[in-house]
Scaffold this active site. Structure first.
Site, PDB file in Angstrom:
ATOM      1  N   SER A  65     -12.702  -5.650   2.033  1.00  0.00           N
ATOM      2  CA  SER A  65     -13.665  -4.851   1.273  1.00  0.00           C
ATOM      3  C   SER A  65     -15.111  -5.182   1.655  1.00  0.00           C
ATOM      4  O   SER A  65     -15.960  -5.412   0.779  1.00  0.00           O
ATOM      5  CB  SER A  65     -13.448  -5.028  -0.242  1.00  0.00           C
ATOM      6  OG  SER A  65     -12.130  -4.701  -0.613  1.00  0.00           O
ATOM      7  N   PRO A  66     -15.431  -5.193   2.958  1.00  0.00           N
ATOM      8  CA  PRO A  66     -16.794  -5.575   3.373  1.00  0.00           C
ATOM      9  C   PRO A  66     -17.860  -4.557   2.969  1.00  0.00           C
ATOM     10  O   PRO A  66     -19.041  -4.893   2.927  1.00  0.00           O
ATOM     11  CB  PRO A  66     -16.680  -5.664   4.908  1.00  0.00           C
ATOM     12  CG  PRO A  66     -15.543  -4.762   5.254  1.00  0.00           C
ATOM     13  CD  PRO A  66     -14.570  -4.878   4.119  1.00  0.00           C
ATOM     14  N   TYR A  88       0.819  -1.215   0.000  1.00  0.00           N
ATOM     15  CA  TYR A  88       0.000   0.000   0.000  1.00  0.00           C
ATOM     16  C   TYR A  88       0.855   1.268   0.000  1.00  0.00           C
ATOM     17  O   TYR A  88       1.449   1.627   1.019  1.00  0.00           O
ATOM     18  CB  TYR A  88      -0.965  -0.001   1.190  1.00  0.00           C
ATOM     19  CG  TYR A  88      -1.882  -1.216   1.268  1.00  0.00           C
ATOM     20  CD1 TYR A  88      -2.200  -1.957   0.124  1.00  0.00           C
ATOM     21  CD2 TYR A  88      -2.437  -1.619   2.465  1.00  0.00           C
ATOM     22  CE1 TYR A  88      -3.032  -3.057   0.194  1.00  0.00           C
ATOM     23  CE2 TYR A  88      -3.285  -2.721   2.543  1.00  0.00           C
ATOM     24  CZ  TYR A  88      -3.567  -3.443   1.395  1.00  0.00           C
ATOM     25  OH  TYR A  88      -4.397  -4.536   1.458  1.00  0.00           O
ATOM     26  N   HIS A 111       0.361 -11.975   0.771  1.00  0.00           N
ATOM     27  CA  HIS A 111      -0.708 -11.179   0.140  1.00  0.00           C
ATOM     28  C   HIS A 111      -1.296 -11.909  -1.072  1.00  0.00           C
ATOM     29  O   HIS A 111      -2.505 -11.916  -1.294  1.00  0.00           O
ATOM     30  CB  HIS A 111      -0.092  -9.840  -0.280  1.00  0.00           C
ATOM     31  CG  HIS A 111      -1.045  -8.702  -0.325  1.00  0.00           C
ATOM     32  ND1 HIS A 111      -0.652  -7.410  -0.173  1.00  0.00           N
ATOM     33  CD2 HIS A 111      -2.384  -8.642  -0.531  1.00  0.00           C
ATOM     34  CE1 HIS A 111      -1.703  -6.599  -0.281  1.00  0.00           C
ATOM     35  NE2 HIS A 111      -2.758  -7.327  -0.502  1.00  0.00           N
ATOM     36  N   GLY A 170     -17.844  -3.317   0.032  1.00  0.00           N
ATOM     37  CA  GLY A 170     -17.834  -3.363  -1.433  1.00  0.00           C
ATOM     38  C   GLY A 170     -17.113  -2.158  -2.020  1.00  0.00           C
ATOM     39  O   GLY A 170     -17.568  -1.572  -2.999  1.00  0.00           O
ATOM     40  N   ARG A 171     -15.986  -1.806  -1.398  1.00  0.00           N
ATOM     41  CA  ARG A 171     -15.159  -0.654  -1.820  1.00  0.00           C
ATOM     42  C   ARG A 171     -16.013   0.618  -1.852  1.00  0.00           C
ATOM     43  O   ARG A 171     -15.835   1.474  -2.713  1.00  0.00           O
ATOM     44  CB  ARG A 171     -14.489  -0.944  -3.160  1.00  0.00           C
ATOM     45  CG  ARG A 171     -13.699  -2.281  -3.110  1.00  0.00           C
ATOM     46  CD  ARG A 171     -12.914  -2.523  -4.352  1.00  0.00           C
ATOM     47  NE  ARG A 171     -12.399  -3.891  -4.437  1.00  0.00           N
ATOM     48  CZ  ARG A 171     -11.163  -4.261  -4.127  1.00  0.00           C
ATOM     49  NH1 ARG A 171     -10.311  -3.384  -3.673  1.00  0.00           N
ATOM     50  NH2 ARG A 171     -10.768  -5.508  -4.268  1.00  0.00           N
ATOM     51  N   GLY A 172     -16.944   0.689  -0.948  1.00  0.00           N
ATOM     52  CA  GLY A 172     -17.774   1.887  -0.788  1.00  0.00           C
ATOM     53  C   GLY A 172     -19.153   1.724  -1.371  1.00  0.00           C
ATOM     54  O   GLY A 172     -20.111   2.366  -0.922  1.00  0.00           O
TER      55      GLY A 172
HETATM   56  N1  LIG Z   1      -6.002  -8.885   0.892  1.00  0.00           N
HETATM   57  C1  LIG Z   1      -6.307  -8.146  -0.136  1.00  0.00           C
HETATM   58  O1  LIG Z   1      -5.994  -8.470  -1.270  1.00  0.00           O
HETATM   59  C2  LIG Z   1      -7.075  -6.865   0.069  1.00  0.00           C
HETATM   60  C3  LIG Z   1      -7.665  -6.214  -1.027  1.00  0.00           C
HETATM   61  C4  LIG Z   1      -8.391  -5.034  -0.777  1.00  0.00           C
HETATM   62  C5  LIG Z   1      -8.502  -4.553   0.520  1.00  0.00           C
HETATM   63  N2  LIG Z   1      -7.892  -5.203   1.549  1.00  0.00           N
HETATM   64  C6  LIG Z   1      -7.989  -4.708   2.946  1.00  0.00           C
HETATM   65  O2  LIG Z   1      -9.353  -4.456   3.262  1.00  0.00           O
HETATM   66  C7  LIG Z   1      -9.515  -3.134   3.739  1.00  0.00           C
HETATM   67  C8  LIG Z   1     -10.858  -2.579   3.317  1.00  0.00           C
HETATM   68  O3  LIG Z   1     -11.043  -2.742   1.930  1.00  0.00           O
HETATM   69  P1  LIG Z   1     -11.437  -1.577   0.911  1.00  0.00           P
HETATM   70  O4  LIG Z   1     -10.972  -0.270   1.404  1.00  0.00           O
HETATM   71  O5  LIG Z   1     -11.046  -2.084  -0.424  1.00  0.00           O
HETATM   72  O6  LIG Z   1     -13.023  -1.650   0.889  1.00  0.00           O
HETATM   73  P2  LIG Z   1     -14.223  -1.284   1.869  1.00  0.00           P
HETATM   74  O7  LIG Z   1     -13.791  -1.272   3.268  1.00  0.00           O
HETATM   75  O8  LIG Z   1     -15.320  -2.171   1.442  1.00  0.00           O
HETATM   76  O9  LIG Z   1     -14.603   0.182   1.372  1.00  0.00           O
HETATM   77  C9  LIG Z   1     -13.799   1.304   1.557  1.00  0.00           C
HETATM   78  C10 LIG Z   1     -14.447   2.431   0.785  1.00  0.00           C
HETATM   79  O10 LIG Z   1     -15.760   2.605   1.286  1.00  0.00           O
HETATM   80  C11 LIG Z   1     -15.972   3.913   1.726  1.00  0.00           C
HETATM   81  N3  LIG Z   1     -16.717   3.829   2.984  1.00  0.00           N
HETATM   82  C12 LIG Z   1     -16.389   3.151   4.094  1.00  0.00           C
HETATM   83  N4  LIG Z   1     -17.327   3.303   5.047  1.00  0.00           N
HETATM   84  C13 LIG Z   1     -18.282   4.093   4.506  1.00  0.00           C
HETATM   85  C14 LIG Z   1     -19.508   4.616   4.991  1.00  0.00           C
HETATM   86  N5  LIG Z   1     -19.933   4.359   6.240  1.00  0.00           N
HETATM   87  N6  LIG Z   1     -20.242   5.406   4.165  1.00  0.00           N
HETATM   88  C15 LIG Z   1     -19.812   5.688   2.914  1.00  0.00           C
HETATM   89  N7  LIG Z   1     -18.664   5.226   2.392  1.00  0.00           N
HETATM   90  C16 LIG Z   1     -17.905   4.439   3.186  1.00  0.00           C
HETATM   91  C17 LIG Z   1     -14.608   4.504   1.938  1.00  0.00           C
HETATM   92  O11 LIG Z   1     -14.624   5.884   1.646  1.00  0.00           O
HETATM   93  P3  LIG Z   1     -14.315   6.965   2.793  1.00  0.00           P
HETATM   94  O12 LIG Z   1     -12.856   7.002   2.914  1.00  0.00           O
HETATM   95  O13 LIG Z   1     -14.921   8.213   2.248  1.00  0.00           O
HETATM   96  O14 LIG Z   1     -15.012   6.483   4.035  1.00  0.00           O
HETATM   97  C18 LIG Z   1     -13.762   3.758   0.915  1.00  0.00           C
HETATM   98  O15 LIG Z   1     -13.821   4.400  -0.341  1.00  0.00           O
HETATM   99  C19 LIG Z   1      -8.329  -2.367   3.165  1.00  0.00           C
HETATM  100  O16 LIG Z   1      -8.010  -1.265   3.980  1.00  0.00           O
HETATM  101  C20 LIG Z   1      -7.237  -3.401   3.147  1.00  0.00           C
HETATM  102  O17 LIG Z   1      -6.607  -3.440   4.416  1.00  0.00           O
HETATM  103  C21 LIG Z   1      -7.201  -6.359   1.344  1.00  0.00           C
END
Ligand SMILES: NC(=O)c1ccc[n+]([C@@H]2O[C@H](COP(=O)([O-])OP(=O)(O)OC[C@H]3O[C@@H](n4cnc5c(N)ncnc54)[C@H](OP(=O)(O)O)[C@@H]3O)[C@@H](O)[C@H]2O)c1
Length: 312
Positions: A197-198, A38, A107, A200-202
């Site tokens: 990404s719980p 990252y 990873h 769904g990436r937002g």
């Molecule tokens: N192992 C892997 O290959 C892998 C891949 C992807 C991710 N990850 C891990 O999983 C973590 C989370 O994944 P992710 O960031 O991809 O997806 P996510 O948690 O599903 O979604 C993050 C996105 O959602 C938005 N969001 C979060 N809470 C919100 C809310 N209450 N209302 C509106 N928007 C909201 C955030 O924007 P804002 O900043 O505006 O809140 C951000 O753009 C990462 O930090 C990483 O550590 C691991």
């Protein structure tokens, strides 16, 4: 991840990013996930700067085996070479300002290196006291079985959410291989399942309607975020989540996150890792911890059809 990589950065200062991380730990969200990938180490540095004085109450996780070949636009390469892993942990510990970390994941599996060699190098890090436990990300049951014969798999991190779900925890790894029942495997082997990404990436928060993503944001090129996929998913995926959220008086993101914790009720442990750069969203997401989804909610959410658009 999104504070340093892959998602649109909202022009936050380093100080503001640190404040989000500190607020998370101070409110009890202490399962912290980062990776060497990252921002090419920038996210580990951020976590180190923000949280090093809170490590007594932080469960600190990082990952190795994917590195940034290019930062902007983000481009990755896999590296499961044992020599690389031995060197990468020292860089990670330095950036995190830590002597040891709680959990270190591979990873992604590097198909040019035998899984046994990569995992053997990871096991050496436990013996050396540099990491307390080791895990894998985006792997199949078959790969888990191979790893387990060498050293116990403590955690498995896979994408899992209301739009990336299978009733039996099956699905596909990011290499397109059938994953098998990864959640069931975790339950049987007392490994923690970690849904990434719980939200769904937002998307599952319902707050991305009409939003365009700039170049460099992973979602700008992602098949699930094309206009066509969104027009289908907006009508099929979002309304049931909104209905459950309205019934309980909570934000949609809290419903999405609470759903990913359900495998815990089945005798396993599922610890989702939502990401945010916003203090407001952090507080919304925390509501998932107390949200009890009832049978009627689960029926409504189970009826959500498969999402339009591949996840990668
Ligand atoms: N192992 C892997 O290959 C892998 C891949 C992807 C991710 N990850 C891990 O999983 C973590 C989370 O994944 P992710 O960031 O991809 O997806 P996510 O948690 O599903 O979604 C993050 C996105 O959602 C938005 N969001 C979060 N809470 C919100 C809310 N209450 N209302 C509106 N928007 C909201 C955030 O924007 P804002 O900043 O505006 O809140 C951000 O753009 C990462 O930090 C990483 O550590 C691991």
């Amino acid at each position: 991840m999104g504070l340093s990589w892959m998602l649109e950065r909202t022009g936050l200062t380093e100080r503001a990013k640190q404040d989000v991380l500190r607020a998370a730990v101070d409110s009890g969200m202490n399962f912290v996930d980062t990776a060497t990938l990252y921002g090419g180490g920038a996210n580990e540095e951020l976590v180190g700067a923000a949280l090093h004085d809170r490590y007594d109450r932080t469960f600190l996780c990082s990952k190795v085996g994917l590195r940034a070949e290019q930062l902007d636009p983000p481009k990755t390469e896999r590296c499961g070479d044992p020599d690389y892993i031995r060197q990468a942990i020292d860089d990670t510990l330095r950036r995190l300002r830590a002597e040891t970390i709680d959990l270190y994941y591979v990873h992604r599996i590097d198909s040019d290196v035998a899984l046994e060699d990569t995992w053997g190098a990871m096991a050496e890090l436990v013996q050396a006291g540099k990491v307390r436990s080791i895990g894998l990300s985006e792997v199949s049951v078959q790969q888990l079985e191979r790893a387990q014969t060498i050293h116990p798999v403590a955690a498995v991190q896979s994408e899992y959410s209301l739009w990336t779900r299978d009733p039996d925890g099956s699905g596909h790894t990011s290499d397109g291989d059938p994953a098998g029942d990864v959640i069931g495997w975790c339950r049987e082997h007392t490994a923690v399942f970690v849904p990434f990404s719980p939200v769904g990436r937002g998307y599952l928060s319902g707050a991305l309607a009409g939003r365009k993503f700039p170049e460099g944001d992973f979602r700008a090129e992602n098949p699930r975020f094309t206009d066509q996929a969104r027009s289908t998913n907006d009508d099929a995926v979002l309304p049931p989540i909104r209905a459950v959220a309205d019934k309980h008086g909570v934000p949609m993101a809290a419903v999405a996150i609470a759903w990913t914790m359900l495998p815990s009720l089945d005798g396993g442990v599922s610890l989702p890792i939502p990401g945010t750069s916003s203090l407001e969203h952090l507080a919304e997401n925390a509501q998932a911890a107390d949200l009890q989804l009832d049978t009627e909610d689960l029926e409504v959410l189970a009826a959500i059809p498969a999402a339009s658009g591949q996840r990668y």
